[in-house]
Design a protein around this motif. Structure first.
Motif, short mmCIF file in Angstrom:
data_model
loop_
_atom_site.label_atom_id
_atom_site.label_comp_id
_atom_site.label_asym_id
_atom_site.label_seq_id
_atom_site.Cartn_x
_atom_site.Cartn_y
_atom_site.Cartn_z
N GLN A 260 64.27 37.48 48.22
CA GLN A 260 64.16 37.10 46.80
C GLN A 260 64.97 36.06 46.44
OE1 GLN A 260 62.69 39.53 44.26
NE2 GLN A 260 62.05 39.99 46.16
N LYS A 261 64.84 34.99 47.42
CA LYS A 261 65.18 33.67 47.25
C LYS A 261 64.41 32.53 47.58
CE LYS A 261 70.03 35.19 48.70
NZ LYS A 261 71.02 35.14 50.00
N PHE A 262 64.66 31.29 47.02
CA PHE A 262 64.10 30.09 47.54
C PHE A 262 64.24 29.78 48.89
CE2 PHE A 262 63.11 25.82 47.51
CZ PHE A 262 61.80 25.78 47.09
N ILE A 263 63.27 29.38 49.64
CA ILE A 263 63.72 28.98 50.83
C ILE A 263 63.16 27.51 50.99
CG2 ILE A 263 63.52 29.33 53.55
CD1 ILE A 263 62.57 32.26 52.71
N HIS B 217 59.48 27.46 49.24
CA HIS B 217 58.77 28.21 48.13
C HIS B 217 59.60 29.54 48.15
CE1 HIS B 217 57.24 29.76 52.29
NE2 HIS B 217 57.93 30.76 51.96
N ALA B 218 59.55 30.06 46.74
CA ALA B 218 60.03 31.31 46.51
C ALA B 218 59.04 32.46 46.64
CB ALA B 218 60.68 31.11 45.02
N GLU B 219 57.81 32.16 46.43
CA GLU B 219 56.75 33.38 46.44
C GLU B 219 55.71 32.88 47.43
OE1 GLU B 219 55.12 34.42 42.45
OE2 GLU B 219 56.57 33.20 41.73
N GLY B 220 56.37 32.99 48.97
CA GLY B 220 55.33 32.90 50.13
C GLY B 220 55.13 33.83 50.89
N ARG B 221 55.66 35.00 50.46
CA ARG B 221 55.33 36.30 51.33
C ARG B 221 53.80 36.82 51.28
NH1 ARG B 221 56.29 42.19 50.36
NH2 ARG B 221 57.29 41.33 48.42
#
Length: 237
Positions: A112-115, A146-150
């Motif tokens: 749940q973190k920006f990487i 990204h934060a939504e890269g999963r």
């Protein structure tokens, strides 16, 4: 081979792409405004549309969900369905998934973190226009942000991707091993990039355009653009 780079409100990697494709790779590169439904009228199926990274429409609703309805996307979908090349990177990967050009979805990162950091990717196939210059098992190093890269897809979809050799890259360590720590965002089966069944639409979360010049200390990403150009044009890029 000509490239078009779409500019959405909130895009922030469009100029990086313009520079790499135009100045580094030496190909005609045009910026495409997201409201222009006729922007692709002079594009042939030997050309490529880049859907770049950033935060289109502020990632409201969810990443890529609003941009998918920009006027140009109707033309992009038609272009892809006719065999034209479409390459979505980071936010662009999210957008092309939302548009149905690639299966699956990009969810919030596992922690749940920006990487934002460099990561290793293991090449899973050389049977694609963007990986033909890479060997299966070859490890490259590219930045992510990204934060939504999963990446997520159901079991049936994942099985089909694997069976059809559509998985391009998986997150790994420097040796190509896929331990839990190497799966930097928690993607299903470490998947970092895929292509469609027709092998003309590509999507990945890492940024090859940010690692395509010697001055940056990393040219691993250049191989992807060179692969595409050489595959289409039949000349060394």
């Amino acid at each position: 081979m000509k490239f078009g780079v779409i500019l959405f409100p909130g895009s922030n990697c469009d100029d990086d792409m313009m520079h790499v494709l135009g100045n580094v790779m030496g190909r005609e590169t045009i910026k495409l405004w997201h409201k222009d439904k006729d922007a692709l009228k002079d594009f042939t199926t030997e050309d490529c549309v880049i859907v770049p990274g950033g935060f289109s429409y502020g990632d409201y609703v969810r990443a890529g969900a609003v941009a998918r309805f920009s006027p140009i996307m109707e033309s992009v979908i038609d272009f892809a369905n006719r065999g034209g090349y479409v390459f979505g990177i980071c936010n662009g990967f999210q957008i092309v998934c939302e548009a149905g050009l690639l299966p699956g979805a990009l969810l919030r990162n596992r922690d749940q973190k920006f990487i934002a950091k460099n990561c290793y990717l293991r090449t899973e196939t050389s049977n694609s226009h963007i990986t033909r210059k890479l060997e299966v098992g070859e490890v490259i190093n590219l930045p992510i942000a990204h934060a939504e890269g999963r990446y997520y897809a159901d079991e049936e979809t994942i099985a089909a991707l694997i069976a059809n050799d559509q998985v391009l890259f998986r997150y790994s360590d420097a040796l190509g091993e896929m331990g839990e720590e190497a799966n930097i965002n928690g993607s299903t089966q470490h998947i970092a990039g895929i292509c469609n069944e027709g092998r003309n639409v590509f999507g990945m979360m890492p940024h090859p355009e940010r690692a395509s010049e010697a001055i940056l200390g990393n040219e691993d990403g250049r191989a992807l653009f060179a692969s595409l150009i050489e595959s289409v044009e039949g000349v060394t890029a």
